[in-house]
Write a protein that holds these residues in place. Structure first.
Motif, PDB file in Angstrom:
ATOM      1  N   THR A   1      13.053  37.396   5.657  1.00 43.75           N
ATOM      2  CA  THR A   1      14.002  38.508   5.773  1.00 43.75           C
ATOM      3  C   THR A   1      15.170  38.123   6.663  1.00 43.75           C
ATOM      4  O   THR A   1      16.326  38.476   6.381  1.00 43.75           O
ATOM      5  CB  THR A   1      13.288  39.744   6.317  1.00 43.75           C
ATOM      6  OG1 THR A   1      12.158  40.057   5.501  1.00 43.75           O
ATOM      7  CG2 THR A   1      14.222  40.937   6.342  1.00 43.75           C
TER       8      THR A   1
ATOM      9  N   VAL B   1      16.218  40.506  12.560  1.00 46.65           N
ATOM     10  CA  VAL B   1      14.958  41.231  12.728  1.00 46.65           C
ATOM     11  C   VAL B   1      14.405  40.970  14.125  1.00 46.65           C
ATOM     12  O   VAL B   1      14.272  39.813  14.553  1.00 46.65           O
ATOM     13  CB  VAL B   1      13.936  40.800  11.656  1.00 46.65           C
ATOM     14  CG1 VAL B   1      12.653  41.613  11.806  1.00 46.65           C
ATOM     15  CG2 VAL B   1      14.518  40.981  10.264  1.00 46.65           C
TER      16      VAL B   1
ATOM     17  N   LEU C   1      11.583  46.739   5.340  1.00 46.66           N
ATOM     18  CA  LEU C   1      12.609  45.704   5.455  1.00 46.66           C
ATOM     19  C   LEU C   1      13.462  45.612   4.199  1.00 46.66           C
ATOM     20  O   LEU C   1      14.670  45.351   4.270  1.00 46.66           O
ATOM     21  CB  LEU C   1      11.941  44.356   5.740  1.00 46.66           C
ATOM     22  CG  LEU C   1      11.240  44.227   7.096  1.00 46.66           C
ATOM     23  CD1 LEU C   1      10.510  42.898   7.191  1.00 46.66           C
ATOM     24  CD2 LEU C   1      12.242  44.365   8.238  1.00 46.66           C
TER      25      LEU C   1
END
Length: 419
Positions: A302, A309, A336
């Motif tokens: 991600t 993050v 996410l």
């Protein structure tokens, strides 16, 4: 007038007549059994010449028909198929399944008796009435030939009898057609009540539909959360790499590596998702991802997609039950994925996973910077619903919405006694 004629001689009436004749044919073995009982009991050797003994044999055979229908469950689908094809009954009103419970067997037995009873009567009339009616119709032309040679009543052979005989013959044929049409309509009316599904059948069908829907919903959630997340990440990574293709080749290489890793992993996850359709996991099927084994990779991929993050893990993922760990991974993944789709690249996202007594608490937050919450894309908008379904099935709760100028997803999952 034409409607009445069609009602007596139309295609539907003819098919129902055939259905009644079929019932008469099915009744014959039971009539023969009744004759075996009636003959010795009344010391009669010639049953075929006595109408009363024939009717008595027929009456004794019907209870045997009811017993047959009650004992053999397949009687109902066979009779339902015949009624569907010949009586013009709505197929959805008839049950295609064997009669399993007592209520279904009783209704099937009642239908079988009704079918064979009315069919036997109409079949007997169909054999006896037309020849006699033909004799009456041609009687004026052959009065001298017939006379009393056929044993006709005197009223038909003297005076106005021969002239009125054709009318009586036609009336008998119309009466036969009317009787057959009436009996066929009666069977068509009673077929849904006697051959249709019982409350037990409806409950079993509802349970089967609910089980099928649960599997389909689970498959849809898994596909949405795994493949949907991967496609969103790959799209953003490819978009970011295209923008800096000439100015930052190193970032492009990292983005391509992340795309490769994401797609390779998604193929394995797709294998696990398709395992939902199987009775059990097939040999070689990739295991479903969990917090303990796959959270770090999820956060890394991600981040490669452009999100910043920040993870705050205050629980040992390995200590969680397998089911909770799998569902929690999907919830974090979908949180996410929503941030990737709606917040945009470069947005800081905070993920907090902590233990709250007998519950696991998952919180995903990201700022909105005053921008309105994007509308759901066409055909989409199932992510939050899937998260809520996962939480509900485990006995937990899920909340999502604006909070402190940003977007906040908060989920509580029980870690003990999860369904």
């Amino acid at each position: 007038m034409s409607g009445r004629v069609r009602g007596l001689f139309g295609r539907r009436a003819r098919r129902r007549w055939i259905h009644l004749i079929l019932g008469g044919a099915l009744a014959m073995p039971y009539v023969f059994v009744g004759q075996v009982v009636v003959g010795p009991a009344l010391d009669s050797r010639y049953l075929f010449g006595d109408l009363r003994l024939q009717l008595l044999s027929f009456a004794l055979g019907l209870p045997l028909a009811a017993l047959t229908a009650a004992v053999f469950p397949m009687t109902r689908p066979l009779e339902a198929g015949a009624a569907r094809a010949l009586c013009g009954v709505d197929p959805n009103a008839l049950s295609p399944d064997p009669a399993r419970d007592r209520a279904a067997r009783g209704r099937t037995a009642a239908w079988f008796v009704l079918h064979l009873g009315l069919g036997g009567i109409v079949s007997g009339m169909s054999l006896a009435v037309p020849p006699f009616a033909v004799v009456l119709i041609v009687l004026p032309l052959c009065a001298g030939l017939f006379g009393t040679g056929l044993g006709l009543p005197g009223v038909l052979t003297h005076g106005w009898g021969p002239a009125l005989a054709p009318v009586a013959g036609l009336a008998m044929l119309l009466a036969l057609a009317g009787c057959a049409a009436g009996c066929g309509a009666l069977l068509a009316r009673w077929a849904p009540a006697l051959l249709g599904p019982t409350p037990g059948d409806r409950l079993a069908a509802a349970e089967a539909r609910a089980a099928d829907l649960a599997v389909r919903n689970r498959l849809a959630r898994e596909l949405h959360d795994s493949v949907g997340h991967a496609l969103s990440a790959v799209t953003l990574q490819a978009s970011a790499a295209r923008r800096v293709l000439d100015s930052d080749p190193e970032f492009v290489r990292e983005a391509l590596a992340a795309i490769e890793d994401t797609t390779r992993r998604t193929v394995g996850e797709l294998d696990a998702v398709l395992g939902v359709l199987r009775a059990g996991d097939a040999p070689g099927t990739a295991p479903a991802p969990t917090l303990a084994a796959d959270l770090d990779g999820l956060l890394r991929r991600t981040g490669a997609g452009g999100l910043r993050v920040r993870a705050d893990i205050r629980v040992d993922p390995a200590a969680l039950p397998d089911l909770v760990s799998r569902e929690a991974y999907r919830i974090v993944q979908e949180g996410l994925s929503n941030a990737l789709r709606h917040a945009g690249a470069g947005t800081p996202v905070a993920v907090r996973i902590a233990s709250g007594g007998a519950h696991l608490e998952i919180t995903v937050t990201n700022p909105l910077d005053g921008a309105p919450v994007p509308a759901a894309r066409p055909g989409g908008g199932h992510g939050l619903r899937g998260i809520a379904d996962r939480a509900r099935l485990l006995g937990g709760t899920a909340e999502a919405g604006r909070a402190d100028g940003g977007w906040r997803l908060h989920v509580r999952l029980p870690t003990r006694g999860s369904a």
